[in-house]
Design a protein around this motif. Structure first.
Motif, PDB file in Angstrom:
ATOM      1  N   LEU A  36      41.302  33.709  45.769  1.00  0.00           N
ATOM      2  CA  LEU A  36      40.400  34.407  44.843  1.00  0.00           C
ATOM      3  C   LEU A  36      39.198  34.970  45.584  1.00  0.00           C
ATOM      4  CD1 LEU A  36      40.519  31.952  41.806  1.00  0.00           C
ATOM      5  CD2 LEU A  36      41.249  34.356  41.784  1.00  0.00           C
ATOM      6  N   ILE A  95      42.173  37.479  38.590  1.00  0.00           N
ATOM      7  CA  ILE A  95      41.082  38.456  38.747  1.00  0.00           C
ATOM      8  C   ILE A  95      41.200  39.543  37.685  1.00  0.00           C
ATOM      9  CG2 ILE A  95      40.167  40.275  40.253  1.00  0.00           C
ATOM     10  CD1 ILE A  95      40.940  38.359  42.631  1.00  0.00           C
ATOM     11  N   GLU A  96      42.407  40.013  37.453  1.00  0.00           N
ATOM     12  CA  GLU A  96      42.639  41.049  36.443  1.00  0.00           C
ATOM     13  C   GLU A  96      42.330  40.530  35.036  1.00  0.00           C
ATOM     14  OE1 GLU A  96      46.584  43.119  34.712  1.00  0.00           O
ATOM     15  OE2 GLU A  96      46.293  43.336  36.880  1.00  0.00           O
ATOM     16  N   LYS A 150      38.291  39.386  34.747  1.00  0.00           N
ATOM     17  CA  LYS A 150      37.305  40.465  34.995  1.00  0.00           C
ATOM     18  C   LYS A 150      36.054  39.918  35.677  1.00  0.00           C
ATOM     19  CE  LYS A 150      39.749  43.583  32.680  1.00  0.00           C
ATOM     20  NZ  LYS A 150      41.080  43.547  33.217  1.00  0.00           N
ATOM     21  N   SER A 207      38.462  38.901  45.837  1.00  0.00           N
ATOM     22  CA  SER A 207      37.376  39.378  44.968  1.00  0.00           C
ATOM     23  C   SER A 207      36.004  39.377  45.642  1.00  0.00           C
ATOM     24  CB  SER A 207      37.294  38.519  43.707  1.00  0.00           C
ATOM     25  OG  SER A 207      36.790  37.225  44.023  1.00  0.00           O
TER      26      SER A 207
END
Length: 180
Positions: free
Chosen positions: A51, A22-23, A26, A55
């Protein structure tokens, strides 16, 4: 045999990798997960679930069988059994994350990359392996790892997943050890 990961450690590794993806990505709208049969398939589903939980975005997940892309088919004692692919999305222009349980020589990764490229031209291909053994024979590596374990070539890494084996654990076995 020596246990090197239990259920909690496997879950933690998948969550940590999901947070890193996720980092790094983006924007997850072009990210796609492909599990390499057999255990990579189940790890890919778990990664996809993590995920989405972290997110709020549902990342597409597929499965690939790289049997026909292996470079050791001529050495096999029997005919390979192709179980088929389930890739419910085009790979063209996508950020593909290949998922496998163990990286040993990296030859499976090479086969998987060829299989992906036969489906189209992705923007990028990254790899998540639950265990990286550190014996790569090719210049391929896992960007995302659950655990790096230096093993001897004679040792075996056994990944057990609840979907197939009734438990989640990772073991190192050395068939050359007395009483093994």
């Amino acid at each position: 045999m020596k246990q090197i990961m239990d259920q909690q450690e496997i879950e933690h590794a998948i969550t940590r990798v999901a947070m890193t993806i996720i980092e790094n990505h983006k924007e997850l709208s072009t990210t796609m997960i492909l599990g390499i049969r057999t255990r990579g398939e189940y790890l890919a589903k778990r990664l996809t679930t993590a995920l989405e939980r972290l997110s709020g975005i549902a990342v597409p997940c597929g499965v690939m069988d790289i049997t026909l892309y292996r470079d050791d088919l001529s050495m096999a004692n029997s005919a390979p059994v192709f179980q088929g692919n389930s890739i419910p999305f085009p790979v063209q222009g996508k950020r593909i994350i290949l998922v496998d349980d163990v990286i040993f020589t990296a030859r499976t990764l090479r086969s998987a990359m060829y299989a992906v490229m036969d489906q189209g031209r992705p923007q990028s291909i990254e790899v998540f392996a639950l265990i990286d053994r550190g014996h790569n024979e090719l210049p391929l590596y896992a960007r995302y790892k659950g655990k790096h374990v230096q093993t001897s070539r004679s040792e075996e890494v056994l990944v057990k997943l609840s979907e197939l084996d009734g438990e989640d654990s990772v073991w190192i076995h050395d068939p050359n050890q007395q009483g093994a």
